[in-house]
Design a protein around this motif. Structure first.
Motif, short mmCIF file in Angstrom:
data_model
loop_
_atom_site.label_atom_id
_atom_site.label_comp_id
_atom_site.label_asym_id
_atom_site.label_seq_id
_atom_site.Cartn_x
_atom_site.Cartn_y
_atom_site.Cartn_z
N SER A 153 0.81 -1.22 0.00
CA SER A 153 0.00 0.00 0.00
C SER A 153 0.84 1.28 0.00
N VAL A 154 2.13 1.18 0.29
CA VAL A 154 2.96 2.39 0.33
C VAL A 154 3.86 2.51 -0.88
N LYS A 155 3.88 1.52 -1.74
CA LYS A 155 4.73 1.58 -2.93
C LYS A 155 4.37 2.79 -3.78
N GLY A 156 5.40 3.50 -4.20
CA GLY A 156 5.18 4.69 -5.00
C GLY A 156 4.94 5.95 -4.19
N ARG A 157 4.70 5.80 -2.88
CA ARG A 157 4.47 6.97 -2.03
C ARG A 157 5.56 7.14 -0.98
N PHE A 158 6.12 6.06 -0.52
CA PHE A 158 7.16 6.09 0.51
C PHE A 158 8.51 5.72 -0.11
N THR A 159 9.57 6.33 0.40
CA THR A 159 10.92 6.00 -0.05
C THR A 159 11.82 5.83 1.16
N ILE A 160 12.47 4.69 1.25
CA ILE A 160 13.40 4.43 2.33
C ILE A 160 14.82 4.68 1.83
N SER A 161 15.66 5.19 2.71
CA SER A 161 17.06 5.40 2.37
C SER A 161 17.89 5.28 3.65
N ARG A 162 19.20 5.15 3.46
CA ARG A 162 20.07 5.03 4.62
C ARG A 162 21.36 5.77 4.37
N ASP A 163 21.97 6.20 5.45
CA ASP A 163 23.26 6.87 5.40
C ASP A 163 24.14 6.15 6.43
N ASP A 164 25.00 5.28 5.95
CA ASP A 164 25.80 4.47 6.87
C ASP A 164 26.82 5.32 7.63
N SER A 165 27.25 6.41 7.05
CA SER A 165 28.20 7.28 7.76
C SER A 165 27.54 7.93 8.97
N GLU A 166 26.22 8.11 8.89
CA GLU A 166 25.46 8.68 10.00
C GLU A 166 24.77 7.60 10.82
N LYS A 167 24.92 6.33 10.41
CA LYS A 167 24.24 5.22 11.09
C LYS A 167 22.74 5.49 11.16
N ALA A 168 22.20 5.93 10.03
CA ALA A 168 20.81 6.38 10.03
C ALA A 168 20.02 5.77 8.89
N VAL A 169 18.72 5.71 9.10
CA VAL A 169 17.77 5.30 8.08
C VAL A 169 16.64 6.30 8.07
N TYR A 170 16.10 6.55 6.88
CA TYR A 170 15.07 7.55 6.71
C TYR A 170 13.87 6.95 5.98
N LEU A 171 12.71 7.56 6.19
CA LEU A 171 11.52 7.17 5.46
C LEU A 171 10.82 8.44 5.02
N GLN A 172 10.88 8.71 3.72
CA GLN A 172 10.17 9.84 3.14
C GLN A 172 8.78 9.36 2.78
N MET A 173 7.77 10.00 3.36
CA MET A 173 6.39 9.59 3.14
C MET A 173 5.65 10.73 2.46
N THR A 174 5.04 10.45 1.33
CA THR A 174 4.28 11.44 0.60
C THR A 174 2.86 10.94 0.37
N ASP A 175 1.98 11.88 0.01
CA ASP A 175 0.58 11.55 -0.24
C ASP A 175 0.02 10.68 0.88
N LEU A 176 0.20 11.13 2.09
CA LEU A 176 -0.21 10.34 3.25
C LEU A 176 -1.72 10.17 3.29
N LYS A 177 -2.12 9.00 3.74
CA LYS A 177 -3.53 8.63 3.85
C LYS A 177 -3.84 8.31 5.31
N PRO A 178 -5.10 8.42 5.71
CA PRO A 178 -5.44 8.10 7.11
C PRO A 178 -5.00 6.70 7.52
N GLU A 179 -5.01 5.76 6.60
CA GLU A 179 -4.60 4.40 6.94
C GLU A 179 -3.09 4.26 7.14
N ASP A 180 -2.33 5.30 6.85
CA ASP A 180 -0.89 5.29 7.13
C ASP A 180 -0.59 5.63 8.60
N ALA A 181 -1.58 6.07 9.33
CA ALA A 181 -1.37 6.51 10.70
C ALA A 181 -0.97 5.35 11.61
N GLY A 182 -0.21 5.69 12.62
CA GLY A 182 0.21 4.70 13.60
C GLY A 182 1.52 5.11 14.23
#
Length: 122
Positions: A62-91
């Motif tokens: 359900s999130v394909k095409g709207r969410f993008t995951i990425s990581r930065d190993d130098s920062e030991k971090a992971v990110y989740l860019q969420m667009t076109d959010l829907k009420p069912e994405d809540a939590g």
């Protein structure tokens, strides 16, 4: 001691965007796969997206095409860019990672963050 700390959760209107961040700290040697999971009221925690060390990604349908995951190993971090959010994405969104420590370099242990709340109003 290893910790995962998330940030970026907020309350937005449907159609809005959010960027979640998660950073690992403490006695981290290497990080294997990382990911984001979501738990809504009355439901089990479910996978939203994962990313391997090599950058291979996976998304819940359900999130394909709207969410993008990425990581930065130098920062030991992971990110989740969420667009076109829907009420069912809540939590509550939880960061997850398999991490090894200097004391156990070849042992991958699963770690979870404390969660960050995403609210989407229609």
């Amino acid at each position: 001691q290893v910790q995962l700390v998330e940030s970026g959760g907020d309350a937005v209107q449907a159609g809005g965007s959010l960027r979640l961040s998660c950073a690992a700290s403490g006695s981290v040697y290497e990080i294997n796969s990382m990911g984001w999971y979501r738990q809504s009221t009355g439901t089990q925690r479910e996978m939203v997206s994962t990313i391997t060390r090599g950058g291979t990604t996976d998304y819940e349908t359900s999130v394909k095409g709207r969410f993008t995951i990425s990581r930065d190993d130098s920062e030991k971090a992971v990110y989740l860019q969420m667009t076109d959010l829907k009420p069912e994405d809540a939590g509550v969104y939880y960061c997850h990672a398999f991490i090894s420590t200097p004391q156990a370099k070849t042992t991958w242990r699963a770690y979870w963050g404390q969660g960050t709340q995403v609210t989407v109003s229609s």
